[in-house]
Enzyme design. Sequence first.
Site, PDB file in Angstrom:
ATOM      1  N   HIS A 245     -27.540   2.316  65.401  1.00 41.02           N
ATOM      2  CA  HIS A 245     -27.908   2.035  66.787  1.00 41.02           C
ATOM      3  C   HIS A 245     -29.348   1.545  66.917  1.00 41.02           C
ATOM      4  O   HIS A 245     -29.769   1.162  68.008  1.00 41.02           O
ATOM      5  CB  HIS A 245     -27.701   3.286  67.637  1.00 41.02           C
ATOM      6  CG  HIS A 245     -26.266   3.664  67.808  1.00 41.02           C
ATOM      7  ND1 HIS A 245     -25.836   4.674  68.630  1.00 41.02           N
ATOM      8  CD2 HIS A 245     -25.131   3.149  67.257  1.00 41.02           C
ATOM      9  CE1 HIS A 245     -24.518   4.781  68.576  1.00 41.02           C
ATOM     10  NE2 HIS A 245     -24.076   3.859  67.739  1.00 41.02           N
ATOM     11  N   ASP A 246     -30.082   1.560  65.817  1.00 38.99           N
ATOM     12  CA  ASP A 246     -31.431   0.972  65.802  1.00 38.99           C
ATOM     13  C   ASP A 246     -31.369  -0.531  65.530  1.00 38.99           C
ATOM     14  O   ASP A 246     -32.264  -1.274  65.928  1.00 38.99           O
ATOM     15  CB  ASP A 246     -32.276   1.666  64.723  1.00 38.99           C
ATOM     16  CG  ASP A 246     -33.723   1.183  64.686  1.00 38.99           C
ATOM     17  OD1 ASP A 246     -34.211   0.673  65.710  1.00 38.99           O
ATOM     18  OD2 ASP A 246     -34.362   1.317  63.639  1.00 38.99           O
ATOM     19  N   PHE A 329     -34.425  -5.411  63.192  1.00 38.66           N
ATOM     20  CA  PHE A 329     -35.324  -4.685  62.299  1.00 38.66           C
ATOM     21  C   PHE A 329     -35.155  -3.166  62.431  1.00 38.66           C
ATOM     22  O   PHE A 329     -34.796  -2.655  63.496  1.00 38.66           O
ATOM     23  CB  PHE A 329     -36.776  -5.063  62.602  1.00 38.66           C
ATOM     24  CG  PHE A 329     -37.025  -6.533  62.526  1.00 38.66           C
ATOM     25  CD1 PHE A 329     -37.126  -7.176  61.300  1.00 38.66           C
ATOM     26  CD2 PHE A 329     -37.135  -7.289  63.673  1.00 38.66           C
ATOM     27  CE1 PHE A 329     -37.334  -8.548  61.224  1.00 38.66           C
ATOM     28  CE2 PHE A 329     -37.350  -8.658  63.619  1.00 38.66           C
ATOM     29  CZ  PHE A 329     -37.446  -9.287  62.389  1.00 38.66           C
ATOM     30  N   ARG A 401     -26.492   4.113  74.045  1.00 37.21           N
ATOM     31  CA  ARG A 401     -25.441   4.996  73.556  1.00 37.21           C
ATOM     32  C   ARG A 401     -25.940   6.406  73.231  1.00 37.21           C
ATOM     33  O   ARG A 401     -25.225   7.201  72.617  1.00 37.21           O
ATOM     34  CB  ARG A 401     -24.809   4.371  72.304  1.00 37.21           C
ATOM     35  CG  ARG A 401     -24.104   3.055  72.573  1.00 37.21           C
ATOM     36  CD  ARG A 401     -23.880   2.238  71.306  1.00 37.21           C
ATOM     37  NE  ARG A 401     -25.107   1.661  70.803  1.00 37.21           N
ATOM     38  CZ  ARG A 401     -25.187   0.818  69.769  1.00 37.21           C
ATOM     39  NH1 ARG A 401     -24.081   0.459  69.140  1.00 37.21           N
ATOM     40  NH2 ARG A 401     -26.343   0.335  69.373  1.00 37.21           N
TER      41      ARG A 401
END
Length: 848
Positions: A245-246, A329, A401
């Site tokens: 999720h990053d 990134f 999320r």
Amino acid sequence: MKVLIVLGISAAIAFTAVFFSFLQTGKDVVFEIEDNCITEAIQKASNLVDYATQYALKRNIQGKGIASPTSLLTFSKFPEQDSQDISQAAERMEMSIQVLKQKVCKKYKRSLHPTDHLSADLLTMIANISGCLPYMLPPKCPSNCLANKYRLITGACNNREHTRWGASNTALARWLPPAYEDGLSQPRGWDPSIRYNGVRLPLVNWFFSQVREVTRKIIHASNEAVTEDNLYADIIMVWGQYIDHDISFTPQSISRTSFLTGKECQMTCERQNPCFPIKVTTNDTLSKGVDCLPFYRSSPTCGTGDHSILFGNLSALIPRQQINGLTSFIDASTVYGSTSNVENKLRNLTSEEGLLRVNSKHRDNGQEYLPFTDRVPSPCAQDSNTSEDERIECFMAGDSRSSEVTSLTAMHTLWLREHNRLARALKAINSHWQAETVYQEARRIVGALHQIITLRDYIPKIIGQDAFNQYIGLYKGYDPTVNPTVSNVFATAAFRFGHATIQPIVRRLNAQYLNDPELPNLHLHEVFFSPWRLIKEGGLDPLIRGLLAHPAKLQVQGQLMNEELTDKLFVLSNNGSLDLASLNLQRGRDHGLPGYNDWREFCGLPKLETQTDLNAIITNQKVTEKIMELYHNPSNIDVWLGGLVEDFLPGARTGPLFACLIGKQMKALRDGDRFWWENDNVFTEAQKNELKKHSLSRVICDNTGISDVPVDAFQLGKFPQDFKDCSTIDGMNLEAWQEIFQEEEMCGTPKHVENGNFVYCSESGESTVTYSCQHGFQLQGEEQLTCTNKGWNFQAPVCIDINECENEINPPCSPTAKCINTKGSYKCLCTEPYKLAEDGRTCIDSTF
């Protein structure tokens, strides 16, 4: 001249509903273009997209009571404003071309193909009216000193030559050409008559529509059928989800009805954009009287799919591509966001310590919680024992999320606390730092820790040390020729291996790492979108202890995903369910991912032709039999399933295909990042040495009440023998960031600017200061000042409020709402009986 007039008008009205009404009534606007048929087609297509979007917002605002699984998924996949604008523009563009294909124009006496007799000027006009054109232009990159010191929140300009590489709201990368049925945008399985590798599968086993059958026969396992991992703790699964999720988020279409027919996707099995429903059989536990589960296609990006003819060689159409709403990134965008709009919501702009916002209503034994979302009322579950006045909303973080499941929320909360801990400490040892400097330095450290924990502690355990050495290897410095953009196959298939490592039970433990009778075990579906359980049931500590002391689920070929995910996904009541495995399979087809064998060949692995070949890489032959029964040919296997069932590599938790795809992606994310923590001039050598000492275990020690942890949080151990007191866990010494402040004798302290910030930045031996404005303000004057023997070479700039309501090209509110400018922002207001929709921009008739 004609084209310039048209472009000027279209830019001014920006394809709003006002424009549509002008076109419909024929008043006030005179359009002279090559063929009225084209105007009507664009108008029709855009009306269809905008109506479908407004209908979706209307349904969301009318929803009452407990949220359905579909609405919860929609909430977590709802794009932030920048992504919304891009998605809607791209869908308008795509529909315009589709309508043009179908419409019979008198001038041509046949259906118009978009490449027929359309001038470049007219094509540009269509792109401009749809709203796509601005998003095709490269970003403007700052040239000040800070451009080399801190990464932009959007990830843009990381690579100076390819300024969009890795930036948020750009297309996912393609490592292989996509596999669409029509070569452009139609997913495999859209047309049942098409044969694959010589096979047209019978309707009852038509796997291209019935991904649910693949789930039921190959993937599904009961909650009791769980083999536990003997090496790794449950927190390793959480870290995988958190890091995913990053680096990737693909928003699905905002619309909930078919553009062409107007039918609700939830009420039809018809495949019409954006609806791509999942077929279920009558004896399926999920059927409950319906033939299909709703599925919404991911939004396209501008410049791909059918409308790609507008932006490239007419003979080389670019197939449909999907958006990554986040920076690619590893930069802790989970904490800070990937756009300035989101970042602005997350920051505490009144703090002199560069802090992030925290929850104003609740604390966790004195520790901070994430702030609540501003999208209220949110669909998160509520404690049945409390009143409506005591609602606990979904949390707000850098990724939408964050409230999906409590373990993920806990990880987000840890890093919120870590940023604020670091910021306070940095300010204490550098009292002269402005809030912006503190914020950026803490952000840079947090991003580095995400990179270290992922590449040093997590990835070698997942792909194995041999594969790590083969595909990633030692760091040799930043390589500007490497594209760090997250690939479609990684985001949509390979990194979703972790879904097979999720435990069906959530455990919460006391300070002695024992079961707590007041905090009993919960089934996973009981913690979906349930932040109230964190706030009212013990906070973070019991949950994190459970993650540290209990094993992850082992990815076993006959036990891939438990029923909490295949039968009860996002279930808060008995009003339906979703199936994560089917969503994954359908998403891969939606994105045009090539099949399993194509990716094996991409990785230099042998192509598999027969069941015997499958048996050589899959130990469980019952699984290979079921795969061949449904897929008939190994080349037809969905890449996510194929990679999931391969035998593990030695010392790994993935097979050879996913080890390759994950390894290649991680190397690109590392080597193609100019701000990677090991790169020259990002940190000093002393700072790097301190960063190496830090770990996820240390972050837990510093930001919870937990006093005993494993040295390696991911390594499974038994309490107390394998746990260490936090006082013995190494961590950073922040004195490596201490600056000796010498006020510039000739120039003095730079002038503070209201609604703005400045940061010192020395370059080429000169003392410089760079100013920036808070979101919603624009700089007026010189951005960078240099100290000379006569003082600062320019007057300090000022930050002027931006009147967003005057933006006619991209108005912040829909024409149905009134825009009111506020300091640093704006409000969209509605009059009774209208209410503001979930997007915060559109007025919806709540009585309809």
